[in-house]
Design a protein around this motif. Sequence first.
Motif, PDB file in Angstrom:
ATOM      1  N   MET A 239       0.839  -1.193   0.000  1.00  0.00           N
ATOM      2  CA  MET A 239       0.000   0.000   0.000  1.00  0.00           C
ATOM      3  C   MET A 239       0.877   1.247   0.000  1.00  0.00           C
ATOM      4  SD  MET A 239      -3.140  -0.928  -0.061  1.00  0.00           S
ATOM      5  CE  MET A 239      -4.025   0.525   0.491  1.00  0.00           C
ATOM      6  N   PRO A 240       0.403   2.344  -0.564  1.00  0.00           N
ATOM      7  CA  PRO A 240       1.226   3.550  -0.637  1.00  0.00           C
ATOM      8  C   PRO A 240       1.402   4.199   0.727  1.00  0.00           C
ATOM      9  CG  PRO A 240      -0.986   3.994  -1.385  1.00  0.00           C
ATOM     10  CD  PRO A 240      -0.900   2.509  -1.180  1.00  0.00           C
ATOM     11  N   LYS A 241       2.532   4.859   0.918  1.00  0.00           N
ATOM     12  CA  LYS A 241       2.745   5.621   2.128  1.00  0.00           C
ATOM     13  C   LYS A 241       1.833   6.834   2.091  1.00  0.00           C
ATOM     14  CE  LYS A 241       6.122   3.076   3.706  1.00  0.00           C
ATOM     15  NZ  LYS A 241       6.027   2.311   4.955  1.00  0.00           N
ATOM     16  N   SER A 242       1.143   7.112   3.158  1.00  0.00           N
ATOM     17  CA  SER A 242       0.228   8.241   3.170  1.00  0.00           C
ATOM     18  C   SER A 242       0.062   8.710   4.592  1.00  0.00           C
ATOM     19  CB  SER A 242      -1.135   7.837   2.587  1.00  0.00           C
ATOM     20  OG  SER A 242      -1.782   6.940   3.452  1.00  0.00           O
ATOM     21  N   ARG A 243      -0.802   9.696   4.758  1.00  0.00           N
ATOM     22  CA  ARG A 243      -1.047  10.233   6.090  1.00  0.00           C
ATOM     23  C   ARG A 243      -1.957   9.318   6.909  1.00  0.00           C
ATOM     24  NH1 ARG A 243      -4.296  13.022   2.577  1.00  0.00           N
ATOM     25  NH2 ARG A 243      -6.517  13.179   3.070  1.00  0.00           N
ATOM     26  N   TYR A 244      -2.539   8.310   6.265  1.00  0.00           N
ATOM     27  CA  TYR A 244      -3.446   7.415   6.957  1.00  0.00           C
ATOM     28  C   TYR A 244      -2.670   6.376   7.765  1.00  0.00           C
ATOM     29  CZ  TYR A 244      -6.777   9.508   3.791  1.00  0.00           C
ATOM     30  OH  TYR A 244      -7.539  10.414   3.093  1.00  0.00           O
ATOM     31  N   ARG A 245      -3.079   6.173   8.980  1.00  0.00           N
ATOM     32  CA  ARG A 245      -2.432   5.199   9.826  1.00  0.00           C
ATOM     33  C   ARG A 245      -3.121   3.839   9.691  1.00  0.00           C
ATOM     34  NH1 ARG A 245      -2.997   8.186  15.429  1.00  0.00           N
ATOM     35  NH2 ARG A 245      -5.058   8.455  14.540  1.00  0.00           N
ATOM     36  N   ASN A 246      -2.561   2.853  10.360  1.00  0.00           N
ATOM     37  CA  ASN A 246      -3.139   1.500  10.387  1.00  0.00           C
ATOM     38  C   ASN A 246      -3.228   0.862   9.010  1.00  0.00           C
ATOM     39  OD1 ASN A 246      -3.425   1.866  13.127  1.00  0.00           O
ATOM     40  ND2 ASN A 246      -5.575   2.464  12.983  1.00  0.00           N
TER      41      ASN A 246
ATOM     42  N   GLY B 100     -12.299  15.107 -11.162  1.00  0.00           N
ATOM     43  CA  GLY B 100     -11.297  15.466 -10.173  1.00  0.00           C
ATOM     44  C   GLY B 100     -11.043  14.337  -9.196  1.00  0.00           C
ATOM     45  N   PHE B 101     -12.099  13.605  -8.850  1.00  0.00           N
ATOM     46  CA  PHE B 101     -11.951  12.473  -7.933  1.00  0.00           C
ATOM     47  C   PHE B 101     -11.139  11.348  -8.567  1.00  0.00           C
ATOM     48  CE2 PHE B 101     -13.524   8.286  -6.681  1.00  0.00           C
ATOM     49  CZ  PHE B 101     -13.225   8.296  -5.331  1.00  0.00           C
ATOM     50  N   THR B 102     -11.482  10.974  -9.791  1.00  0.00           N
ATOM     51  CA  THR B 102     -10.760   9.890 -10.449  1.00  0.00           C
ATOM     52  C   THR B 102      -9.301  10.258 -10.717  1.00  0.00           C
ATOM     53  OG1 THR B 102     -11.554  10.658 -12.618  1.00  0.00           O
ATOM     54  CG2 THR B 102     -12.846   8.945 -11.506  1.00  0.00           C
ATOM     55  N   ASP B 103      -9.058  11.525 -11.036  1.00  0.00           N
ATOM     56  CA  ASP B 103      -7.680  11.969 -11.259  1.00  0.00           C
ATOM     57  C   ASP B 103      -6.847  11.832  -9.990  1.00  0.00           C
ATOM     58  OD1 ASP B 103      -8.263  12.540 -13.865  1.00  0.00           O
ATOM     59  OD2 ASP B 103      -8.503  14.708 -13.564  1.00  0.00           O
TER      60      ASP B 103
ATOM     61  N   ILE C 276      -2.284   7.785  -7.111  1.00  0.00           N
ATOM     62  CA  ILE C 276      -1.810   6.744  -6.177  1.00  0.00           C
ATOM     63  C   ILE C 276      -1.410   5.538  -7.020  1.00  0.00           C
ATOM     64  CG2 ILE C 276      -2.339   5.359  -4.152  1.00  0.00           C
ATOM     65  CD1 ILE C 276      -4.569   7.325  -3.497  1.00  0.00           C
ATOM     66  N   LYS C 277      -0.153   5.405  -7.295  1.00  0.00           N
ATOM     67  CA  LYS C 277       0.341   4.393  -8.231  1.00  0.00           C
ATOM     68  C   LYS C 277       0.014   2.974  -7.782  1.00  0.00           C
ATOM     69  CE  LYS C 277       2.041   7.600 -10.801  1.00  0.00           C
ATOM     70  NZ  LYS C 277       1.364   7.952 -12.074  1.00  0.00           N
ATOM     71  N   SER C 278       0.037   2.725  -6.485  1.00  0.00           N
ATOM     72  CA  SER C 278      -0.189   1.363  -5.993  1.00  0.00           C
ATOM     73  C   SER C 278      -1.601   0.858  -6.274  1.00  0.00           C
ATOM     74  CB  SER C 278       0.093   1.295  -4.490  1.00  0.00           C
ATOM     75  OG  SER C 278       1.436   1.602  -4.220  1.00  0.00           O
ATOM     76  N   LEU C 279      -2.549   1.776  -6.431  1.00  0.00           N
ATOM     77  CA  LEU C 279      -3.920   1.359  -6.722  1.00  0.00           C
ATOM     78  C   LEU C 279      -4.074   0.867  -8.159  1.00  0.00           C
ATOM     79  CD1 LEU C 279      -6.076   4.097  -4.955  1.00  0.00           C
ATOM     80  CD2 LEU C 279      -5.630   1.753  -4.200  1.00  0.00           C
TER      81      LEU C 279
END
Length: 319
Positions: free
Chosen positions: A1-8, A136-139, A144-147
């Motif tokens: 999964m990509p590194k992001s501000r989301y935890r867990n 804008g949402f799909t862009d 997020i390359k991992s998706l």
Amino acid sequence: MPKSRYRNVEAAQPERTRRSAYSEPNAAPAQTHAQAAKSHIDQLIITGRGFEAVKDIELVKDRVDENTTVCLLNDGMGVLEEAREHIFKDIKSTPNFVLGHMSHALVYNRNRNSVKELKSGRTVLTQTNPTLQTKGFTDSLHEIKSLRTTDGSFENWMKFKLPSMVFTAAVEPVCVLLEVPYQNLLENRSAQSMMNQLLREIVTVVDNMPELQGALELRRFIRGESLKKWCYQRIVGKAAAPCDLLMRVEKGLQTDIKYQNGFFQKRAKSLGIDIPTNTLMVQMIKARRAEALAKRDSYIKMEEKSIEDLRTLSSRPRY
């Protein structure tokens, strides 16, 4: 999964082999909030099971409007129709919906309170009503390359999602009927005959859906043996694993049958198509779950007390 501000969120860790680790697909702990948010939602992603998705949309319906993009990335089909019919009755306040499906294998690790990626896949989106908001949402998801996100027509999205839908609608109900794991279906010709009948009925419904009449590639895909082979290959891959639908039915838990076989049943009725085997499976699973609920409610409830509590109760004066 990509590194992001989301935890867990944790990536796959093949070197770790803790036997005590407990994980389950498509599950998350209940979240409680001290105060419900009232701010407007610009972009919303709904995941999880179908019946959970409808409840989640209901909870935030006052925070979304025509400027909101809602991505339905949940199991099953029919959530969009139910949301429009029962939740968003006012057309002016209806958000812009995007249908999504992902093949990444994700599980919730209860011991570590995290989501773990077991296998990388890809994500396919389709816009039901393309607007600047949905673009804008799909862009943003494309970034997020991992998706590995792709955005295309309803035909391409349906071809990507249909195999998993067919598996849950044509294979899992037979496991519930016979109370067996997946691999036992390969040894039972009567079970295979029932699966094939369910598959034929589903293919008939999809082949007659008005929105797919021009989808020649998809119709060639479902009319051939590719869909059937995919289901049998997945049965072989699951081997002796217990059926998820069977476990939920035996525990009296809510199922997604309404958004699996029930979706094809509803569409078949609107198209004037008779699918008796699917209808029978829907009623059978509802009856089995009702029986399990009645059995669970008949148990004598036990409450654990400490010795101090018992002494306190026994010392109270009786009148």
